[in-house]
Design an enzyme around this catalytic site. Structure first.
Site, PDB file in Angstrom:
ATOM      1  N   CYS A  86       0.825  -1.203   0.000  1.00  0.00           N
ATOM      2  CA  CYS A  86       0.000   0.000   0.000  1.00  0.00           C
ATOM      3  C   CYS A  86       0.867   1.265   0.000  1.00  0.00           C
ATOM      4  O   CYS A  86       1.459   1.592  -1.022  1.00  0.00           O
ATOM      5  CB  CYS A  86      -0.995  -0.059   1.145  1.00  0.00           C
ATOM      6  N   HIS A 120      -3.177  -5.295   1.659  1.00  0.00           N
ATOM      7  CA  HIS A 120      -2.441  -5.590   2.898  1.00  0.00           C
ATOM      8  C   HIS A 120      -2.523  -7.061   3.290  1.00  0.00           C
ATOM      9  O   HIS A 120      -3.303  -7.409   4.189  1.00  0.00           O
ATOM     10  CB  HIS A 120      -3.067  -4.801   4.060  1.00  0.00           C
ATOM     11  N   GLU A 159      -0.713  -8.617   5.170  1.00  0.00           N
ATOM     12  CA  GLU A 159      -0.309  -8.771   6.577  1.00  0.00           C
ATOM     13  C   GLU A 159      -1.474  -8.628   7.551  1.00  0.00           C
ATOM     14  O   GLU A 159      -1.371  -9.084   8.686  1.00  0.00           O
ATOM     15  CB  GLU A 159       0.817  -7.773   6.916  1.00  0.00           C
TER      16      GLU A 159
HETATM   17  N1  GLN Z   1      -3.491   6.357   1.215  1.00  0.00           N
HETATM   18  C1  GLN Z   1      -2.273   6.027   1.858  1.00  0.00           C
HETATM   19  C2  GLN Z   1      -1.099   6.799   1.275  1.00  0.00           C
HETATM   20  O1  GLN Z   1      -1.240   7.582   0.412  1.00  0.00           O
HETATM   21  C3  GLN Z   1      -1.960   4.561   1.769  1.00  0.00           C
HETATM   22  C4  GLN Z   1      -2.923   3.776   2.628  1.00  0.00           C
HETATM   23  C5  GLN Z   1      -2.392   2.524   3.173  1.00  0.00           C
HETATM   24  O2  GLN Z   1      -1.178   2.280   3.236  1.00  0.00           O
HETATM   25  N2  GLN Z   1      -3.275   1.689   3.633  1.00  0.00           N
HETATM   26  O3  GLN Z   1      -0.004   6.602   1.704  1.00  0.00           O
END
Ligand code: GLN
Length: 201
Positions: free
Chosen positions: A82, A177, A179
């Protein structure tokens, strides 16, 4: 030499503990990385989910941006989930003013690509490289890979074609994710890269 691979989790912000627990469960030695000397002591790095702009800012404040970029250039295996995927992208779209990534993957990633309506969702995702069963994927304010260069392997796409998992050499990234769902197979792929990296030294 045989033994547990020693991997780091970048611990500036984000869901660090979930990654540590999963890696330890897979038999790796997982250490928190906040300083250049801690980075120098690991054979792989996980960049967790969280807020990419905060991880970017803190990495610069802690003098970690250049060491991480150098490690990526030296082919250290890195897995980003992410926000971590955003930080691995050569090109970032919808970053906040002045936001930087570490780069390394020849991809363009759009932050918060699902908009406010769909902040979070879960779905069953086919990942051909991992086979059966499909991955239970949790997306939280997730990014999408909008462009992937020729050297980038696309590992998973949404039904609409949006790219959500990629690999380029020792770099691995997922929009979602694993994890948080106890999905271990991406971390296993990452640990294989770590073993290759250590055996090549
Ligand atoms: N929206 C977040 C960002 O821009 C990422 C979200 C996440 O890691 N769950 O970093």
């Amino acid at each position: 030499m045989a033994g547990s691979p020693r991997v780091g989790v970048l611990a500036l912000q984000g869901d660090v503990r979930e990654h540590v627990a999963l890696l330890v469960g897979l038999g790796a030695e997982a250490v928190l990385v906040r300083r250049p000397e801690e980075l120098a002591a690991v054979d792989g790095l996980v960049i967790p989910g969280g807020e990419s702009s905060v991880i970017d800012k803190l990495s610069r404040a802690f003098g970690m941006q250049e060491p991480i970029r150098a490690a990526i250039s030296a082919e250290l295996p890195v897995y980003g989930t992410c926000a971590g995927l955003i930080l691995l992208a050569d090109e970032m779209r919808d970053g906040i003013g002045g936001q930087q990534s570490f780069g390394g993957m020849d991809i363009a990633v759009r932050r918060n690509a699902f908009g406010r309506q769909t902040e979070s969702f879960e779905m069953s995702l086919d990942v051909p490289m991992l086979g059966e069963p499909p991955v239970h994927a949790t997306f939280i304010r997730a990014p999408i890979v909008e462009r992937a260069g020729d050297a980038v392997e696309v590992l998973a796409t949404l039904p609409d074609g949006g790219i959500v998992a990629v690999r380029e050499g020792p770099l691995l990234g997922t929009s979602f994710h694993p994890e948080v769902d106890g999905e271990t197979r991406f971390h296993q792929v990452f640990l294989e890269s770590v073993r290759e990296y250590t055996s090549g030294r």
